[in-house]
Design a protein around this motif. Structure first.
Motif, PDB file in Angstrom:
ATOM      1  N   LYS A 192       3.091 -43.883 -13.802  1.00 49.54           N
ATOM      2  CA  LYS A 192       3.444 -42.568 -13.254  1.00 49.54           C
ATOM      3  C   LYS A 192       2.854 -41.451 -14.110  1.00 49.54           C
ATOM      4  O   LYS A 192       2.317 -40.466 -13.587  1.00 49.54           O
ATOM      5  N   VAL A 193       2.948 -41.600 -15.404  1.00 46.35           N
ATOM      6  CA  VAL A 193       2.498 -40.527 -16.301  1.00 46.35           C
ATOM      7  C   VAL A 193       0.986 -40.307 -16.209  1.00 46.35           C
ATOM      8  O   VAL A 193       0.516 -39.168 -16.300  1.00 46.35           O
ATOM      9  N   VAL A 194       0.237 -41.390 -16.019  1.00 45.51           N
ATOM     10  CA  VAL A 194      -1.219 -41.232 -15.868  1.00 45.51           C
ATOM     11  C   VAL A 194      -1.529 -40.357 -14.642  1.00 45.51           C
ATOM     12  O   VAL A 194      -2.378 -39.457 -14.703  1.00 45.51           O
ATOM     13  N   LEU A 232       3.764 -31.550  -6.827  1.00 39.36           N
ATOM     14  CA  LEU A 232       2.986 -32.789  -6.721  1.00 39.36           C
ATOM     15  C   LEU A 232       3.554 -33.884  -7.614  1.00 39.36           C
ATOM     16  O   LEU A 232       3.550 -35.067  -7.245  1.00 39.36           O
ATOM     17  N   ILE A 233       4.055 -33.513  -8.795  1.00 37.11           N
ATOM     18  CA  ILE A 233       4.674 -34.520  -9.673  1.00 37.11           C
ATOM     19  C   ILE A 233       5.893 -35.141  -8.994  1.00 37.11           C
ATOM     20  O   ILE A 233       6.064 -36.365  -9.001  1.00 37.11           O
ATOM     21  N   LEU A 234       6.722 -34.304  -8.382  1.00 38.89           N
ATOM     22  CA  LEU A 234       7.912 -34.827  -7.698  1.00 38.89           C
ATOM     23  C   LEU A 234       7.517 -35.679  -6.492  1.00 38.89           C
ATOM     24  O   LEU A 234       8.140 -36.711  -6.216  1.00 38.89           O
ATOM     25  N   PHE A 235       6.480 -35.259  -5.780  1.00 38.49           N
ATOM     26  CA  PHE A 235       6.006 -36.029  -4.622  1.00 38.49           C
ATOM     27  C   PHE A 235       5.495 -37.405  -5.058  1.00 38.49           C
ATOM     28  O   PHE A 235       5.900 -38.439  -4.509  1.00 38.49           O
ATOM     29  N   PHE A 236       4.610 -37.413  -6.061  1.00 44.96           N
ATOM     30  CA  PHE A 236       4.060 -38.698  -6.517  1.00 44.96           C
ATOM     31  C   PHE A 236       5.141 -39.559  -7.178  1.00 44.96           C
ATOM     32  O   PHE A 236       5.043 -40.792  -7.179  1.00 44.96           O
ATOM     33  N   VAL A 238       8.185 -39.923  -6.073  1.00 44.09           N
ATOM     34  CA  VAL A 238       8.817 -40.658  -4.965  1.00 44.09           C
ATOM     35  C   VAL A 238       7.889 -41.755  -4.454  1.00 44.09           C
ATOM     36  O   VAL A 238       8.298 -42.916  -4.263  1.00 44.09           O
ATOM     37  N   VAL A 239       6.609 -41.399  -4.229  1.00 46.86           N
ATOM     38  CA  VAL A 239       5.653 -42.363  -3.669  1.00 46.86           C
ATOM     39  C   VAL A 239       5.472 -43.558  -4.604  1.00 46.86           C
ATOM     40  O   VAL A 239       5.538 -44.726  -4.181  1.00 46.86           O
ATOM     41  N   LEU A 240       5.253 -43.293  -5.896  1.00 40.07           N
ATOM     42  CA  LEU A 240       5.012 -44.384  -6.844  1.00 40.07           C
ATOM     43  C   LEU A 240       6.259 -45.232  -7.062  1.00 40.07           C
ATOM     44  O   LEU A 240       6.156 -46.452  -7.271  1.00 40.07           O
ATOM     45  N   THR A 241       7.421 -44.600  -7.012  1.00 38.76           N
ATOM     46  CA  THR A 241       8.659 -45.375  -7.146  1.00 38.76           C
ATOM     47  C   THR A 241       8.809 -46.357  -5.992  1.00 38.76           C
ATOM     48  O   THR A 241       9.176 -47.527  -6.189  1.00 38.76           O
ATOM     49  N   GLN A 242       8.510 -45.882  -4.778  1.00 36.42           N
ATOM     50  CA  GLN A 242       8.592 -46.766  -3.622  1.00 36.42           C
ATOM     51  C   GLN A 242       7.579 -47.906  -3.721  1.00 36.42           C
ATOM     52  O   GLN A 242       7.868 -49.059  -3.407  1.00 36.42           O
ATOM     53  N   ILE A 243       6.366 -47.574  -4.174  1.00 37.34           N
ATOM     54  CA  ILE A 243       5.312 -48.592  -4.245  1.00 37.34           C
ATOM     55  C   ILE A 243       5.573 -49.597  -5.364  1.00 37.34           C
ATOM     56  O   ILE A 243       5.437 -50.819  -5.161  1.00 37.34           O
ATOM     57  N   LEU A 244       5.956 -49.110  -6.528  1.00 38.30           N
ATOM     58  CA  LEU A 244       6.032 -49.986  -7.711  1.00 38.30           C
ATOM     59  C   LEU A 244       7.359 -50.714  -7.870  1.00 38.30           C
ATOM     60  O   LEU A 244       7.406 -51.792  -8.471  1.00 38.30           O
ATOM     61  N   LEU A 245       8.438 -50.151  -7.337  1.00 34.87           N
ATOM     62  CA  LEU A 245       9.749 -50.782  -7.546  1.00 34.87           C
ATOM     63  C   LEU A 245      10.317 -51.440  -6.295  1.00 34.87           C
ATOM     64  O   LEU A 245      11.384 -52.048  -6.353  1.00 34.87           O
ATOM     65  N   SER A 246       9.626 -51.315  -5.168  1.00 31.07           N
ATOM     66  CA  SER A 246      10.182 -51.908  -3.925  1.00 31.07           C
ATOM     67  C   SER A 246       9.968 -53.407  -3.911  1.00 31.07           C
ATOM     68  O   SER A 246       9.079 -53.931  -4.577  1.00 31.07           O
TER      69      SER A 246
END
Length: 246
Positions: A192-194, A232-236, A238-246
């Protein structure tokens, strides 16, 4: 339609940014300069935020455990996972968007209104790559290190909180820190940080690069840079959390 115009112009801007640098030695020195300015100079603010975040998370968790059968070591576990999963990446990212993003926008915006960028272009220098690419590389390299630093300091802040307030026994807190550790949480946070680092370095640069006018426009560009970067940080997130933790 205005949004699509800016998206298209942003990607064209990035295409020029990622062209091969013309003078490798100068480019390498610029990267080290930006690492110091964007990363090392942010250590103090990350330290202060992280130690207080860790302490607050710990105390809030401890004081909200009202059921007697809930084990107290969950306070330590909750502090650790909260810092790893969210606070050390997203909250620190938002803070850096304000500090670093505004700095980048004001620096490039000032160069723009003084026509220094046009002077670079007239000398045959790819100003987009010369000015922006070192900042992106420095941010992508140093922000993950700041995140790891924030994780450690946040947990240390939680330890200090239980040590001085005795909200929960220190031994229970430490046991919770070691309980059921999932290494992927750190990987998830660094990924996420990258992405956040790329946003924080590139969006303010884009906002400032195309301004017209005087000092007032530089201020407006800095404000827009912080707002858009934060969204954009808040948007990404949510997106990355769904992709990486689902």
């Amino acid at each position: 339609m205005r949004t699509f115009y800016h998206i298209g112009r942003y990607f064209l801007f990035m295409k020029k940014v990622f062209k091969r640098p013309q003078k490798p030695n100068i480019f390498l020195n610029s990267i080290f300069f930006e690492i110091e300015k964007l990363g090392i100079n942010s250590i103090v603010i990350v330290f202060i935020i992280s130690v207080f975040m860790g302490a607050v998370i710990t105390l809030q968790t401890a004081y909200n455990i009202e059921l007697s059968f809930v084990p107290l070591y969950l306070v330590g576990l909750g502090t650790r996972d909260s810092m790893f999963l969210e606070f050390s990446s997203t909250i620190v990212g938002l803070i850096l968007a304000g500090k670093v993003g505004a700095n980048i926008a004001s620096e490039i915006g000032t160069m723009k209104i003084r026509e220094q960028i046009e002077a670079l272009d007239m000398m045959g220098v790819n100003s987009e790559s010369h000015l922006v690419l070192p900042k992106i590389i420095a941010a992508v390299f140093t922000f993950p290190l700041l995140t790891l630093f924030s994780m450690f300091i946040g947990i240390f802040g939680g330890y200090l909180a239980v040590y001085f307030t005795n909200a929960v026994p220190v031994d229970d807190f430490v046991y919770g820190l070691h309980y059921y550790f999932i290494p992927f949480y750190i990987t998830y946070s660094l990924i996420k940080v990258v992405i956040f680092a790329f946003v924080i370095a590139s969006v303010p640069a884009y906002q400032a690069y195309f301004i017209r006018g005087g000092a007032l426009e530089v201020g407006k560009a800095s404000t827009k840079a912080v707002v858009y970067s934060s969204i954009l940080i808040l948007f990404f997130n949510v997106v990355l959390t769904q992709i990486l933790l689902s």
